[in-house]
Each structure stands twice: as C-alpha cells, then as structure tokens.
Write a protein that holds these residues in place. Structure first.
Motif, mmCIF file in Angstrom:
data_model
loop_
_atom_site.group_PDB
_atom_site.id
_atom_site.type_symbol
_atom_site.label_atom_id
_atom_site.label_comp_id
_atom_site.label_asym_id
_atom_site.label_seq_id
_atom_site.Cartn_x
_atom_site.Cartn_y
_atom_site.Cartn_z
ATOM 1 N N HIS A 1 -15.038 39.660 -84.525
ATOM 2 C CA HIS A 1 -14.247 38.547 -84.014
ATOM 3 C C HIS A 1 -13.941 38.695 -82.522
ATOM 4 O O HIS A 1 -13.117 37.940 -81.990
ATOM 5 C CB HIS A 1 -12.948 38.415 -84.806
ATOM 6 N N ASP A 2 -14.579 39.659 -81.873
ATOM 7 C CA ASP A 2 -14.342 39.923 -80.446
ATOM 8 C C ASP A 2 -15.509 39.487 -79.573
ATOM 9 O O ASP A 2 -15.599 39.893 -78.416
ATOM 10 C CB ASP A 2 -14.095 41.427 -80.222
ATOM 11 N N VAL A 3 -16.425 38.691 -80.111
ATOM 12 C CA VAL A 3 -17.675 38.394 -79.410
ATOM 13 C C VAL A 3 -17.756 36.920 -79.027
ATOM 14 O O VAL A 3 -17.096 36.060 -79.606
ATOM 15 C CB VAL A 3 -18.906 38.789 -80.257
ATOM 16 N N ASN A 4 -18.614 36.649 -78.030
ATOM 17 C CA ASN A 4 -18.885 35.285 -77.567
ATOM 18 C C ASN A 4 -20.040 34.718 -78.393
ATOM 19 O O ASN A 4 -21.209 34.973 -78.100
ATOM 20 C CB ASN A 4 -19.273 35.286 -76.086
ATOM 21 N N TYR A 5 -19.718 33.916 -79.373
ATOM 22 C CA TYR A 5 -20.768 33.374 -80.227
ATOM 23 C C TYR A 5 -21.560 32.253 -79.547
ATOM 24 O O TYR A 5 -22.548 31.771 -80.091
ATOM 25 C CB TYR A 5 -20.183 32.893 -81.554
ATOM 26 N N ASP A 6 -21.126 31.828 -78.356
ATOM 27 C CA ASP A 6 -21.898 30.839 -77.607
ATOM 28 C C ASP A 6 -22.847 31.495 -76.618
ATOM 29 O O ASP A 6 -23.451 30.810 -75.781
ATOM 30 C CB ASP A 6 -20.968 29.871 -76.879
ATOM 31 N N SER B 1 -17.039 38.973 -72.752
ATOM 32 C CA SER B 1 -15.582 38.867 -72.606
ATOM 33 C C SER B 1 -14.905 40.179 -72.957
ATOM 34 O O SER B 1 -13.929 40.578 -72.313
ATOM 35 C CB SER B 1 -15.036 37.733 -73.483
ATOM 36 N N TYR B 2 -15.413 40.856 -73.977
ATOM 37 C CA TYR B 2 -14.897 42.186 -74.316
ATOM 38 C C TYR B 2 -15.109 43.139 -73.141
ATOM 39 O O TYR B 2 -14.201 43.881 -72.743
ATOM 40 C CB TYR B 2 -15.577 42.700 -75.579
ATOM 41 N N VAL B 3 -16.330 43.126 -72.573
ATOM 42 C CA VAL B 3 -16.653 44.002 -71.444
ATOM 43 C C VAL B 3 -15.720 43.717 -70.272
ATOM 44 O O VAL B 3 -15.247 44.645 -69.595
ATOM 45 C CB VAL B 3 -18.132 43.834 -71.039
ATOM 46 N N ARG B 4 -15.450 42.467 -69.996
ATOM 47 C CA ARG B 4 -14.543 42.095 -68.903
ATOM 48 C C ARG B 4 -13.184 42.783 -69.056
ATOM 49 O O ARG B 4 -12.587 43.234 -68.077
ATOM 50 C CB ARG B 4 -14.355 40.580 -68.901
ATOM 51 N N ASN B 5 -12.708 42.873 -70.290
ATOM 52 C CA ASN B 5 -11.372 43.400 -70.543
ATOM 53 C C ASN B 5 -11.325 44.898 -70.809
ATOM 54 O O ASN B 5 -10.361 45.558 -70.420
ATOM 55 C CB ASN B 5 -10.745 42.662 -71.724
ATOM 56 N N PHE B 6 -12.352 45.436 -71.471
ATOM 57 C CA PHE B 6 -12.251 46.815 -71.955
ATOM 58 C C PHE B 6 -13.430 47.719 -71.616
ATOM 59 O O PHE B 6 -13.389 48.909 -71.904
ATOM 60 C CB PHE B 6 -12.048 46.820 -73.482
ATOM 61 N N PRO C 1 -14.343 33.547 -70.440
ATOM 62 C CA PRO C 1 -15.047 34.133 -69.294
ATOM 63 C C PRO C 1 -15.456 35.580 -69.523
ATOM 64 O O PRO C 1 -14.754 36.353 -70.187
ATOM 65 C CB PRO C 1 -14.033 34.009 -68.164
ATOM 66 N N GLY C 2 -16.594 35.900 -68.945
ATOM 67 C CA GLY C 2 -17.056 37.273 -68.927
ATOM 68 C C GLY C 2 -16.713 37.914 -67.590
ATOM 69 O O GLY C 2 -15.659 37.654 -67.005
ATOM 70 N N VAL C 3 -17.629 38.717 -67.072
ATOM 71 C CA VAL C 3 -17.389 39.483 -65.861
ATOM 72 C C VAL C 3 -17.663 38.617 -64.635
ATOM 73 O O VAL C 3 -18.676 37.914 -64.570
ATOM 74 C CB VAL C 3 -18.290 40.737 -65.840
#
Length: 543
Positions: free
Chosen positions: A216-221, A231-236, A114-116
């Motif tokens: 390795h921190d990205v959504n490749y889909d 997903s990174y933005v959601r967390n950090f 999940p993202g934001v």
C-alpha cells in the motif's frame, strides 16, 4: 512533519560536494567520515573511515584507508552507507535515518503522488557522515506491523493508542529500552501523502525509525515496478538496504512486486509477493560481507511463506547459525518454522514471525468512548506492537504488546457464560504470541477455600480454526452497526489457538473460575482467568 530539504540543504547535510561530476566519469564517488560534531558536514579535522560499506542497491564497495569509495555511475541510483556497529547515521527531522543520496537528474516521472524532485548532475563527491554511539550486547527494538492510515484521523487514532503507549513504556522500561523502531511495510494505506504525518507521529516515540516498503506504499499509476516506489523513495530512501546494530545485522528487502495486466481494455495494477532481481542481488552482495558467526535478521512486508521465491533468500541465510525473519501484512500474527521444502539448508529450522499490526484490523469495529475502533485483528488478537530482544549469543525474546492492556495480557479465554452442573463444555485459549514451543493448560476452580492449590491442570490441544469470540463479536456488531463504523473483517484461521473440554463442577447458582496458563518458548508463564456461572437445573413443570 518531515522536512523535504531543498537540494542544496540536503546536499550540505550529507556532506555532498555540489560541484557537478564530469559527465564522462565512470564512477560515483565520495568519502565516509567520522562526523564528530554530528552536523552532517565534514570539517577539516574529521577523519575518513576505512572499511565502511557503501552500496548502490546492487553492489557494495568498501572504503579505503582514507574513507574513500567508488561505485559504477548510473543514470539514476540511490547511493547509501551501510551503518556499521558502533556508529549511527544522520536522522531526518521526523526520526527516520538519513543515510542515502538519491540521484534523479530529471526527477521522478509525473505521478499522482510526487516522487523525487530533480537532483541535477551527479555531485563531485557524495560524503556520508557517521557518529559514534555506544551499543549494548543485548539489543531491544520495537516492531510495528502495518501502521497503514488512510487519513489524519487514523493517524490520530494510532497516535493515541500504540504510539503513546509504546513511548510511555520505552521511557519507563522494565529492563533495556528499545534502541530503534521498524515499521514492517504498509506504512500508509494507498494515500501516499500520509507518509510525512505518519512519520511525524512515530517520531514522538523518540527513536530512530526504519521503514519497510509495503504493497500500500507504492505508486500504482507508475510505468513499471521500479517507478512504483518513487514516493516511498522521496520520503524514506532505498527499498533494499541493511544496517548493523548491537549484536545483529539487519537486512531489509522489498518483496512487493508490482505488475500490470490488461483487463477489458484497461491496464490494471496488481502485486505479488516476490523478491525481484535487484533485491536478491543486494542480498547476495550484502550477506557476502557479513561474518558467518553473526546474527542476521531479515525484514520484509509480506510473509516469507507467501513469497514465491523465498528459497533464494533462505539459501543465502542458511550460511548463518543465528537467523530470524519478520514480516507483517496479514493483520494477524503467528510464528512458524521454515525448512528444507522452503529452501532452508540447515538441520534446525528457520523461525519466521508475522508481526502484530499497529492498525489492527484496518481500524474496523465498534468505536470506544474516545471514538477509536477496537480494530481487532482477523485472528482475534488485539492491535498493538512487539518488542524484540537480541542477545549476543544469538538467542532472542519476542514480546507481544496489546494496545490498551497491561504487558501481562498475553492470552484470552473463549468460553461459554454458563454451564449446567456436570456438563462438559468447550473452551478455546488464544495465546496472542503463541509459537510452536508454547504449551497451554486449563482448569476450572470451584468456589472453595484453597481450591486453586488442589485442582490439577489439563493439557489443551493446538488447533487451526477461527477464534469463536471474534466470529461472535462480528455477528453481534452487524446487528447494530448500520453505517456508523467499518465492518470487522472476516475471521481467519488462527495459528495460536488452543482447544479443550472441561466439566462444570456441581455448584448450582455459583460462579466458578476458569483459568488458563501458557508457557512460552522462554519458559515464562502467562495466565488468564474468567468466570463461569453454574446454572441451576430447570425444575420439572410436571412435578
């Protein structure tokens, strides 16, 4: 675990006024204020702060006399305050700085991870609280290369090695303790649901902990490069940002560009090392507001030497007399100088450091008695972390820390187990944090009283080659590994390896001592020893 706050709670924590802004408004706006009670909410007596920088990731504005700011309104954006010297931003429950407001009215597109969540209309006011803190002129920080866990088991391995040791050292430091930490990308290993437990592990060290995006921190889909970061933005938060601390300005940039290609009728994702225009636009806007005499440290995931458009960043950094850039990604460590061919315009070269990784060689290799793999990096150096000290005069000290070893473990001797009397043998010395300034000497000491005082040192030559110990260890493990642990990676050329030859002294049947010393760029001496058995010559069977 990191707490993902509901919109109302997160808004209150940031001081966001939840009343929706008029949809026809041209600007996002808010106030940067002094959060005197550090509760994240602006009280009537808490003043606005003038001269504070606020960004949308592309441009930067400066607050007015009342602490107010405005930036162009966008359909989606991340608005954030640039932490100034002498202040700190809020911290989330897991220790990561919480300095941003993510505007995603409809949320991120559907993704495997999940993202934001939907944030709704842009708030009437986005307020950022800053709390005063004392900051020394000499700043120390921790640097973790790729933490990169696949699962909770690997987080536990890291927790019991680098995290526990870094925490213990920082609680009982020799000198100034670290003020904050940074993970230099590949925070996780494609399993983006590990962001939260990984951050919780790092929070045990007790420091504010900044993150850098890795491949390795990205959504490749995702549909595009921007969407790959959700997903990174959601967390950090933002992937391009900056902050001041002590004597330095830190510029964090995303140099992982995700792209897609069609192969055999399938859409496959890949990445390359490149700063996109958003990263460069932010770097231009950010550095334009940094005084020329400042120390600037650029942080990214993939090394600058591998980044195709590094010249654009190095051109911007060339305005400053004291700069440093640091990356990770390689699962090896080295230091190198970049110059005119790379886009650097000053006479003296720019120093770039590729940091040791916290997961070492991807948690590969034979496990120890605790079940934790040795995870030696591809250059023969152990897994670990680094400490960086930045001084007010622009100088710095970079210290390597090997997990499970004392702080003095800075080099290793690679030599044969035995040699015949008078035989010339080859040895290598791997200086884990060796730099272009490092000087390495060697000698062999016979078993005689005070011999160490009389045997002269001989210079060693820096070479580019694999660590012979690493190659031998890998081959030996393959004879017994089966499927009981992950195979060590292929050995790579080492950029901190020295080579020399010595004569075995004439003491048949005795143990002699090989000694190596390395003088680093600060003039500090590090030493290592190992034994060499002098074999007795074989008897002639015809006599």
């Amino acid at each position: 675990m990191r707490i993902i706050l509901p919109l109302a709670a997160a808004a209150a924590w940031l001081g966001v006024v939840l009343a929706a802004q008029d949809p026809s408004a041209e600007f996002a706006q808010g106030v940067v204020f002094e959060d005197q009670d550090a509760d994240g909410t602006r009280d009537p007596a808490e003043p606005g702060l003038p001269g504070m920088r606020v960004s949308d990731g592309l441009s930067i504005t400066v607050t007015d006399a009342e602490g107010s700011w405005q930036l162009p309104r966008a359909d989606t954006a991340i608005y954030f305050v640039i932490q100034p010297r002498g202040f700190r931003t809020l911290r989330s429950a897991n220790g990561t700085p919480f300095f941003y407001y993510t505007h995603r009215p409809d949320g991120s597109p559907p993704l495997r991870y999940p993202g934001v969540s939907p944030t709704g209309p842009l708030p009437e006011s986005i307020d950022f609280g800053l709390t005063r803190q004392a900051e020394p002129d000499d700043l120390r920080l921790m640097l973790f290369g790729d933490t990169q866990p696949r699962d909770l088991k690997e987080i536990d391995w890291m927790d019991r090695t680098v995290v526990e040791e870094a925490k213990r050292e920082n609680e009982n430091p020799k000198g100034t303790p670290a003020a904050f930490g940074v993970t230099l990308g590949d925070v996780v290993f494609d399993h983006l649901d590990m962001f939260e437990p990984l951050a919780a592990s790092l929070s045990r060290i007790g420091l504010p902990w900044w993150m850098v995006l890795g491949n390795h921190d990205v959504n490749y889909d995702a549909a595009d490069d921007d969407g790959a970061n959700e997903s990174y933005v959601r967390n950090f938060g933002p992937v391009n940002y900056s902050f001041d601390w002590g004597p330095a300005h830190f510029l964090v940039l995303d140099n992982v560009e995700v792209y897609w290609k069609n192969e055999n009728g399938k859409r496959n994702a890949d990445y390359r090392a490149r700063f996109d225009e958003q990263a460069l636009a932010f770097a231009r806007a950010d550095l334009a507001l940094v005084p020329e005499g400042s120390t600037v440290v650029a942080l990214m995931h993939i090394s600058l030497g591998s980044t195709t458009n590094r010249a654009e960043l190095l051109g911007l950094l060339s305005r400053f007399s004291h700069t440093l850039s640091i990356a990770a990604h390689a699962h090896a460590t080295w230091q190198e100088d970049l110059g005119a061919k790379d886009g650097w315009t000053r006479a003296e070269p720019h120093r770039h450091i590729v940091n040791v990784t916290a997961c070492g060689g991807w948690w590969t290799g034979q496990p120890d008695e605790r079940g934790i793999p040795h995870a030696t990096m591809t250059d023969g150096a152990p897994l670990g972390w680094a400490l960086l000290t930045l001084r007010a005069d622009g100088s710095y000290v970079y210290d390597f820390r090997a997990a499970g070893m004392p702080a003095t473990a800075q080099l290793a001797i690679r030599a044969p187990e035995s040699a015949l009397p008078g035989e010339e043998f080859t040895l290598h010395v791997n200086v884990f944090a060796g730099s272009p300034e490092t000087v390495v000497d060697m000698r062999v000491i016979p078993p005689l009283p005070t011999a160490e005082k009389r045997v002269p040192w001989e210079a060693m030559e820096r070479v580019l080659a694999p660590d012979p110990w690493f190659a031998a260890r890998r081959a030996a493990e393959e004879l017994v590994r089966g499927d009981r642990w992950r195979k060590m990676p292929e050995p790579g050329d080492v950029k901190h390896l020295w080579k020399g030859t010595l004569l075995a002294p004439a003491f048949p049947g005795e143990l002699v001592t090989i000694e190596a010393r390395a003088r680093d760029r600060e003039g500090r001496l590090w030493t290592a020893t190992r034994s060499l058995r002098i074999a007795a010559p074989a008897l002639d069977s015809n006599r």
